[in-house]
Design a protein around this motif. Sequence first.
Motif, PDB file in Angstrom:
ATOM      1  N   PHE A  29      10.397   2.379  14.980  1.00  0.00           N
ATOM      2  CA  PHE A  29       9.985   2.944  15.542  1.00  0.00           C
ATOM      3  C   PHE A  29       9.450   2.910  16.424  1.00  0.00           C
ATOM      4  O   PHE A  29       8.548   3.327  16.721  1.00  0.00           O
ATOM      5  N   GLU A  30       9.605   1.483  16.827  1.00  0.00           N
ATOM      6  CA  GLU A  30       8.702   0.653  17.044  1.00  0.00           C
ATOM      7  C   GLU A  30       9.146   0.563  18.626  1.00  0.00           C
ATOM      8  O   GLU A  30       8.328  -0.110  19.672  1.00  0.00           O
ATOM      9  N   SER A  31      10.161   0.926  18.933  1.00  0.00           N
ATOM     10  CA  SER A  31      11.194   0.333  20.248  1.00  0.00           C
ATOM     11  C   SER A  31      11.988   1.275  20.617  1.00  0.00           C
ATOM     12  O   SER A  31      13.029   1.539  19.309  1.00  0.00           O
ATOM     13  N   PHE A  32      12.514   1.755  21.702  1.00  0.00           N
ATOM     14  CA  PHE A  32      13.576   2.787  21.896  1.00  0.00           C
ATOM     15  C   PHE A  32      15.039   1.851  22.369  1.00  0.00           C
ATOM     16  O   PHE A  32      16.339   2.778  21.689  1.00  0.00           O
TER      17      PHE A  32
ATOM     18  N   LEU B 119      20.891   2.151  23.243  1.00  0.00           N
ATOM     19  CA  LEU B 119      22.479   2.252  22.769  1.00  0.00           C
ATOM     20  C   LEU B 119      22.781   2.955  21.811  1.00  0.00           C
ATOM     21  O   LEU B 119      24.557   2.720  22.741  1.00  0.00           O
ATOM     22  N   ILE B 120      22.303   2.783  20.907  1.00  0.00           N
ATOM     23  CA  ILE B 120      23.589   4.365  20.274  1.00  0.00           C
ATOM     24  C   ILE B 120      23.713   5.113  20.636  1.00  0.00           C
ATOM     25  O   ILE B 120      24.601   5.491  20.566  1.00  0.00           O
ATOM     26  N   GLY B 121      22.683   5.457  21.149  1.00  0.00           N
ATOM     27  CA  GLY B 121      22.810   7.203  22.122  1.00  0.00           C
ATOM     28  C   GLY B 121      23.685   6.950  23.224  1.00  0.00           C
ATOM     29  O   GLY B 121      24.688   8.136  23.462  1.00  0.00           O
ATOM     30  N   SER B 122      24.269   6.301  23.738  1.00  0.00           N
ATOM     31  CA  SER B 122      24.805   5.520  25.128  1.00  0.00           C
ATOM     32  C   SER B 122      26.595   6.148  24.193  1.00  0.00           C
ATOM     33  O   SER B 122      27.116   5.516  25.273  1.00  0.00           O
TER      34      SER B 122
ATOM     35  N   THR C  58      29.412   8.079  25.167  1.00  0.00           N
ATOM     36  CA  THR C  58      30.495   7.581  25.951  1.00  0.00           C
ATOM     37  C   THR C  58      31.722   7.859  24.818  1.00  0.00           C
ATOM     38  O   THR C  58      32.546   8.863  25.755  1.00  0.00           O
ATOM     39  N   GLY C  59      31.399   8.214  23.305  1.00  0.00           N
ATOM     40  CA  GLY C  59      32.716   8.846  22.722  1.00  0.00           C
ATOM     41  C   GLY C  59      32.831   9.931  22.900  1.00  0.00           C
ATOM     42  O   GLY C  59      33.957  10.850  22.591  1.00  0.00           O
ATOM     43  N   MET C  60      32.056  10.676  22.672  1.00  0.00           N
ATOM     44  CA  MET C  60      31.541  12.246  23.399  1.00  0.00           C
ATOM     45  C   MET C  60      33.052  12.269  24.303  1.00  0.00           C
ATOM     46  O   MET C  60      33.559  13.694  24.215  1.00  0.00           O
ATOM     47  N   ILE C  61      32.371  11.242  25.454  1.00  0.00           N
ATOM     48  CA  ILE C  61      32.966  11.857  26.915  1.00  0.00           C
ATOM     49  C   ILE C  61      34.556  11.438  26.284  1.00  0.00           C
ATOM     50  O   ILE C  61      35.824  12.377  27.151  1.00  0.00           O
ATOM     51  N   THR C  62      34.719   9.988  26.017  1.00  0.00           N
ATOM     52  CA  THR C  62      36.316   9.638  25.689  1.00  0.00           C
ATOM     53  C   THR C  62      37.549  11.259  25.364  1.00  0.00           C
ATOM     54  O   THR C  62      37.810  11.041  25.214  1.00  0.00           O
ATOM     55  N   THR C  63      36.415  11.371  23.581  1.00  0.00           N
ATOM     56  CA  THR C  63      36.971  12.196  23.086  1.00  0.00           C
ATOM     57  C   THR C  63      37.461  13.345  23.944  1.00  0.00           C
ATOM     58  O   THR C  63      39.064  13.943  23.460  1.00  0.00           O
ATOM     59  N   ALA C  64      36.432  13.754  24.602  1.00  0.00           N
ATOM     60  CA  ALA C  64      36.647  15.402  25.380  1.00  0.00           C
ATOM     61  C   ALA C  64      38.103  15.529  26.379  1.00  0.00           C
ATOM     62  O   ALA C  64      38.579  15.990  26.150  1.00  0.00           O
ATOM     63  N   LEU C  65      37.440  13.837  26.957  1.00  0.00           N
ATOM     64  CA  LEU C  65      38.961  13.619  27.510  1.00  0.00           C
ATOM     65  C   LEU C  65      40.183  13.573  27.688  1.00  0.00           C
ATOM     66  O   LEU C  65      41.519  14.097  27.903  1.00  0.00           O
TER      67      LEU C  65
END
Length: 158
Positions: free
Chosen positions: A55-58, A63-66, A70-77
Amino acid sequence: MTTSRNIPGVHTGSGSTTRAATGLLAYLLAGLYFGVVLVESEAASWYRIQEMFRFESFHMFGLIGSAVVTGMITTALLRRSGLRSRDGQAITVTTKEKGWRRYVLGGLTFGVGWGLAGVCPGPIFVLLGAGVWPILIVLAFALLGTYLYGVLKDRLPH
C-alpha cells in the motif's frame, strides 16, 4: 479414434486457411501490443507489484481499477449491442452463477500465488521476452496449477 469438433468462431471449415492465418496474425499483434503496454505501464514490474501489496503506491490499483471499469463497460455494451461474430453468430455474455465460495477460494489462491511470485500470470511471457529468465519457475508452477485444477475440478466448488 479421434473425432474433430467444430468450434464456432475457431474452425470455419475448408478453404479458410488464409482467413485463419490472418486471424492468428491479428491475435499475435494484439498480444504483442498488450505486452508492450504491460511493460511500458510497469504492470510487469516486480517493484510496482510490491508497492501495491505494501500500500505504498496507487499506480497498480489505478491500472487494475481502469481494467475493471473497461471490462464492465465492454461487457455491458456487448450484452446490449446484438453484435455478431465474423461467422455471423450472435455474441452473448452468459451470466455467472450466484455463490461466493468459489470466488473467495479462487481469489485467495490467485492472490497467494501472485504475492509469492511477485507477478500476475498475465505478463509471464512478456517477462520471458524481456529476458527475465527466473520467470520460468513461475511459468512451470502456473502450468502445474492448471494441471492440478483439471485433476481436482470435480471436487472443487463451482
